[in-house]
Structure formats: structure tokens, C-alpha cells
Design a protein around this motif. Structure first.
Motif, PDB file in Angstrom:
ATOM      1  N   GLY A   2       0.810  -1.207   0.000  1.00 65.92           N
ATOM      2  CA  GLY A   2       0.000   0.000   0.000  1.00 65.92           C
ATOM      3  C   GLY A   2       0.840   1.251   0.000  1.00 65.92           C
ATOM      4  N   ILE A   3       0.187   2.353  -0.342  1.00 66.22           N
ATOM      5  CA  ILE A   3       0.898   3.644  -0.402  1.00 66.22           C
ATOM      6  C   ILE A   3       1.386   4.070   0.978  1.00 66.22           C
ATOM      7  N   LYS A   4       0.671   3.711   2.037  1.00 63.44           N
ATOM      8  CA  LYS A   4       1.108   4.090   3.383  1.00 63.44           C
ATOM      9  C   LYS A   4       2.397   3.372   3.766  1.00 63.44           C
ATOM     10  N   LYS A   5       2.469   2.071   3.463  1.00 63.40           N
ATOM     11  CA  LYS A   5       3.691   1.338   3.773  1.00 63.40           C
ATOM     12  C   LYS A   5       4.851   1.828   2.912  1.00 63.40           C
ATOM     13  N   TYR A   6       4.559   2.139   1.656  1.00 62.75           N
ATOM     14  CA  TYR A   6       5.596   2.624   0.746  1.00 62.75           C
ATOM     15  C   TYR A   6       6.111   3.991   1.187  1.00 62.75           C
ATOM     16  N   SER A   7       5.212   4.877   1.582  1.00 69.63           N
ATOM     17  CA  SER A   7       5.643   6.201   2.013  1.00 69.63           C
ATOM     18  C   SER A   7       6.395   6.128   3.336  1.00 69.63           C
ATOM     19  N   ALA A   8       5.995   5.223   4.225  1.00 70.30           N
ATOM     20  CA  ALA A   8       6.728   5.057   5.482  1.00 70.30           C
ATOM     21  C   ALA A   8       8.128   4.520   5.223  1.00 70.30           C
ATOM     22  N   MET A   9       8.264   3.625   4.252  1.00 70.60           N
ATOM     23  CA  MET A   9       9.574   3.086   3.902  1.00 70.60           C
ATOM     24  C   MET A   9      10.465   4.183   3.318  1.00 70.60           C
ATOM     25  N   ILE A  10       9.890   5.053   2.501  1.00 71.48           N
ATOM     26  CA  ILE A  10      10.658   6.153   1.925  1.00 71.48           C
ATOM     27  C   ILE A  10      11.129   7.108   3.013  1.00 71.48           C
ATOM     28  N   MET A  11      10.249   7.431   3.950  1.00 76.08           N
ATOM     29  CA  MET A  11      10.627   8.342   5.038  1.00 76.08           C
ATOM     30  C   MET A  11      11.715   7.719   5.914  1.00 76.08           C
ATOM     31  N   TRP A  12      11.612   6.433   6.206  1.00 78.58           N
ATOM     32  CA  TRP A  12      12.613   5.756   7.030  1.00 78.58           C
ATOM     33  C   TRP A  12      13.965   5.757   6.329  1.00 78.58           C
ATOM     34  N   GLU A  13      13.981   5.480   5.043  1.00 77.44           N
ATOM     35  CA  GLU A  13      15.229   5.480   4.288  1.00 77.44           C
ATOM     36  C   GLU A  13      15.831   6.883   4.227  1.00 77.44           C
ATOM     37  N   SER A  14      15.001   7.884   4.074  1.00 76.38           N
ATOM     38  CA  SER A  14      15.496   9.262   4.047  1.00 76.38           C
ATOM     39  C   SER A  14      16.073   9.672   5.385  1.00 76.38           C
ATOM     40  N   CYS A  15      15.437   9.272   6.467  1.00 74.98           N
ATOM     41  CA  CYS A  15      15.962   9.591   7.796  1.00 74.98           C
ATOM     42  C   CYS A  15      17.307   8.926   8.048  1.00 74.98           C
ATOM     43  N   LEU A  16      17.444   7.683   7.626  1.00 77.89           N
ATOM     44  CA  LEU A  16      18.725   6.992   7.795  1.00 77.89           C
ATOM     45  C   LEU A  16      19.831   7.634   6.961  1.00 77.89           C
ATOM     46  N   SER A  17      19.490   8.072   5.758  1.00 80.11           N
ATOM     47  CA  SER A  17      20.512   8.701   4.923  1.00 80.11           C
ATOM     48  C   SER A  17      20.896  10.071   5.475  1.00 80.11           C
ATOM     49  N   CYS A  18      19.948  10.805   6.042  1.00 80.19           N
ATOM     50  CA  CYS A  18      20.292  12.087   6.672  1.00 80.19           C
ATOM     51  C   CYS A  18      21.155  11.870   7.897  1.00 80.19           C
ATOM     52  N   ARG A  19      20.883  10.815   8.639  1.00 74.88           N
ATOM     53  CA  ARG A  19      21.714  10.506   9.792  1.00 74.88           C
ATOM     54  C   ARG A  19      23.138  10.179   9.358  1.00 74.88           C
ATOM     55  N   LEU A  20      23.267   9.477   8.239  1.00 72.46           N
ATOM     56  CA  LEU A  20      24.587   9.156   7.707  1.00 72.46           C
ATOM     57  C   LEU A  20      25.304  10.418   7.233  1.00 72.46           C
ATOM     58  N   LEU A  21      24.564  11.359   6.667  1.00 68.00           N
ATOM     59  CA  LEU A  21      25.183  12.585   6.167  1.00 68.00           C
ATOM     60  C   LEU A  21      25.679  13.491   7.283  1.00 68.00           C
ATOM     61  N   PHE A  22      24.927  13.585   8.385  1.00 62.71           N
ATOM     62  CA  PHE A  22      25.235  14.577   9.403  1.00 62.71           C
ATOM     63  C   PHE A  22      25.725  14.017  10.735  1.00 62.71           C
ATOM     64  N   ALA A  23      26.090  12.758  10.811  1.00 61.48           N
ATOM     65  CA  ALA A  23      26.656  12.209  12.046  1.00 61.48           C
ATOM     66  C   ALA A  23      27.997  12.887  12.321  1.00 61.48           C
ATOM     67  N   THR A  24      28.307  13.095  13.576  1.00 60.73           N
ATOM     68  CA  THR A  24      29.514  13.854  13.922  1.00 60.73           C
ATOM     69  C   THR A  24      30.794  13.076  13.609  1.00 60.73           C
ATOM     70  N   ASP A  25      30.814  11.798  13.898  1.00 62.97           N
ATOM     71  CA  ASP A  25      32.062  11.032  13.762  1.00 62.97           C
ATOM     72  C   ASP A  25      32.275  10.463  12.360  1.00 62.97           C
ATOM     73  N   THR A  26      31.254   9.916  11.768  1.00 58.29           N
ATOM     74  CA  THR A  26      31.418   9.170  10.522  1.00 58.29           C
ATOM     75  C   THR A  26      30.535   9.709   9.404  1.00 58.29           C
ATOM     76  N   ASP A  27      30.404  11.013   9.304  1.00 55.59           N
ATOM     77  CA  ASP A  27      29.491  11.547   8.296  1.00 55.59           C
ATOM     78  C   ASP A  27      30.159  11.687   6.934  1.00 55.59           C
ATOM     79  N   VAL A  28      29.348  11.711   5.936  1.00 52.91           N
ATOM     80  CA  VAL A  28      29.821  11.772   4.560  1.00 52.91           C
ATOM     81  C   VAL A  28      30.287  13.180   4.199  1.00 52.91           C
ATOM     82  N   ILE A  29      29.579  14.183   4.675  1.00 56.83           N
ATOM     83  CA  ILE A  29      29.904  15.569   4.313  1.00 56.83           C
ATOM     84  C   ILE A  29      31.267  15.968   4.848  1.00 56.83           C
ATOM     85  N   ASN A  30      31.556  15.645   6.111  1.00 61.78           N
ATOM     86  CA  ASN A  30      32.879  15.955   6.655  1.00 61.78           C
ATOM     87  C   ASN A  30      33.973  15.186   5.928  1.00 61.78           C
ATOM     88  N   TYR A  31      33.697  13.958   5.546  1.00 59.68           N
ATOM     89  CA  TYR A  31      34.683  13.166   4.805  1.00 59.68           C
ATOM     90  C   TYR A  31      35.022  13.825   3.469  1.00 59.68           C
TER      91      TYR A  31
END
Length: 80
Positions: A2-31
Motif C-alpha cells: 500500500g501507499i502508506k507502507k511505501y511512504s513510510a519506507m521512503i521516510m525511514w530510508e530518508s531519515c537513515l541517509s540524513c543521519r549518515l550525512l550529518f553524524a559527527t564522527d562518521t558523516d559523509v559531508i565531513n569526509y
């Protein structure tokens, strides 16, 4: 799926990628900035007000634009 499960999956993936981008120790942007020799030490994105506002704006754009594009393209597909 369903669209609700699909949209929740998209939001979860986006949150994880933002966490990867802005983590203090192992972030992509600082690298990237360190490998280009633009900074000498890591930027703590979520601890100072100016960088936290920048990180929140980037995360909101990162999450919002792809999700809305999927909704718009789905709507256009249904009416074509």
C-alpha cells in the motif's frame, strides 16, 4: 504494498541517509570536505545553532522533494 507502507519506507530510508550525512564522527559531508582539504577538523553539524539550522534545512529538502515527486508522478501516471 500500500501507499502508506511505501511512504513510510521512503521516510525511514530518508531519515537513515540524513543521519549518515550529518553524524559527527562518521558523516559523509565531513569526509568529502576533509578529502578536498577544505576543513581540517570535523564540523559538529547538530551542536551549534547555525550549523544545526543548515542541517535541518538540508534534511527537510532531502526528505521532502523526492517524496513529493513520487506523489506527483503517481498522480500524473493515474491520469494519463
Amino acid at each position: 504494498m500500500g501507499i502508506k507502507k511505501y511512504s513510510a519506507m521512503i521516510m525511514w530510508e530518508s531519515c537513515l541517509s540524513c543521519r549518515l550525512l550529518f553524524a559527527t564522527d562518521t558523516d559523509v559531508i565531513n569526509y568529502i570536505l576533509r578529502s578536498l582539504h577544505l576543513i581540517s577538523e570535523n564540523i559538529e553539524w547538530l551542536t551549534t545553532p547555525a550549523t544545526a539550522m543548515f542541517a535541518l534545512i538540508c534534511a527537510n529538502v532531502w526528505i521532502g522533494i523526492p517524496f513529493n515527486m513520487i506523489l506527483i508522478s503517481t498522480r500524473l501516471y493515474l491520469y494519463v
